[in-house]
Design an enzyme around this catalytic site. Structure first.
Site, PDB file in Angstrom:
ATOM      1  N   CYS A  22      -4.279 -61.428  13.998  1.00  0.00           N
ATOM      2  CA  CYS A  22      -5.632 -60.843  14.020  1.00  0.00           C
ATOM      3  C   CYS A  22      -6.570 -61.743  14.815  1.00  0.00           C
ATOM      4  CB  CYS A  22      -6.148 -60.655  12.600  1.00  0.00           C
ATOM      5  SG  CYS A  22      -4.928 -59.958  11.462  1.00  0.00           S
ATOM      6  N   CYS A  40       0.149 -53.061  14.520  1.00  0.00           N
ATOM      7  CA  CYS A  40      -0.689 -52.656  13.377  1.00  0.00           C
ATOM      8  C   CYS A  40      -1.671 -51.561  13.755  1.00  0.00           C
ATOM      9  CB  CYS A  40      -1.432 -53.853  12.809  1.00  0.00           C
ATOM     10  SG  CYS A  40      -2.623 -54.564  13.962  1.00  0.00           S
TER      11      CYS A  40
HETATM   12 FE1  FES Z   1      -3.493 -56.262  12.952  1.00  0.00          FE
HETATM   13 FE2  FES Z   1      -5.197 -57.557  11.459  1.00  0.00          FE
HETATM   14  S1  FES Z   1      -3.443 -56.457  10.795  1.00  0.00           S
HETATM   15  S2  FES Z   1      -5.310 -57.183  13.582  1.00  0.00           S
END
Ligand code: FES
Length: 148
Positions: free
Chosen positions: A104, A35
């Site tokens: 996360c 991400c």
């Molecule tokens: Fe990657 Fe939240 S989407 S840390």
């Protein structure tokens, strides 16, 4: 049912312990290659106790909420306890995260561990390297979101 708990929203909108620390005793920076989010955690240690924590997170709302909660959970605690902080405990304290957002909270666990490792390294405190995994992994973890 709302996707995010009230606790997540609270810590996202009013994150605790945000900022940098000039005289930090340990700094941990981790990122998620998938991400692209990055989290940096600063700790101040006095007599084995984490007396202050700050974080800076370039990332999603869940990452911000997770780092905020993690700082609250380790502040005032012995450093060994901070090492035991799990992503599950962070997610639980947030009253849950959606499955695709659990990674996360993993980032928060890793940032705390990386800051402790940095503290140990800077102070030449011996530790079992297995506690932290390999060096390069601590920086560029590739956590595919899992459904756990
Ligand atoms: Fe990657 Fe939240 S989407 S840390």
């Amino acid at each position: 049912m709302a996707l995010y708990s009230e606790t997540v929203m609270d810590h996202f909108q009013h994150p605790r312990n945000v900022g940098e620390m000039e005289d930090a005793d340990g700094i941990g920076e981790v990122g998620n290659a998938v991400c692209g989010d990055i989290m940096r955690m600063y700790i101040k240690v006095d007599n084995g106790i984490i007396t202050d924590v700050k974080f800076k997170t370039f990332g999603c709302g869940s990452a911000i909420a997770s780092s905020s909660m993690a700082t609250e959970m380790i502040k005032g605690k012995p450093i060994e306890e901070a090492l035991e902080l799990s992503n599950k405990a962070v997610a639980q304290a947030l009253d849950g995260l959606p499955a695709h957002k659990l990674h996360c909270s993993v980032l928060a666990e890793e940032a705390v561990r990386a800051a402790v490792k940095d503290y140990y390294d800077k102070n030449h405190i011996a530790y079992d390297p297995a506690m932290f995994g390999c060096d390069s992994c601590a920086h560029e973890h590739d956590h595919a979101p899992d459904g756990e």
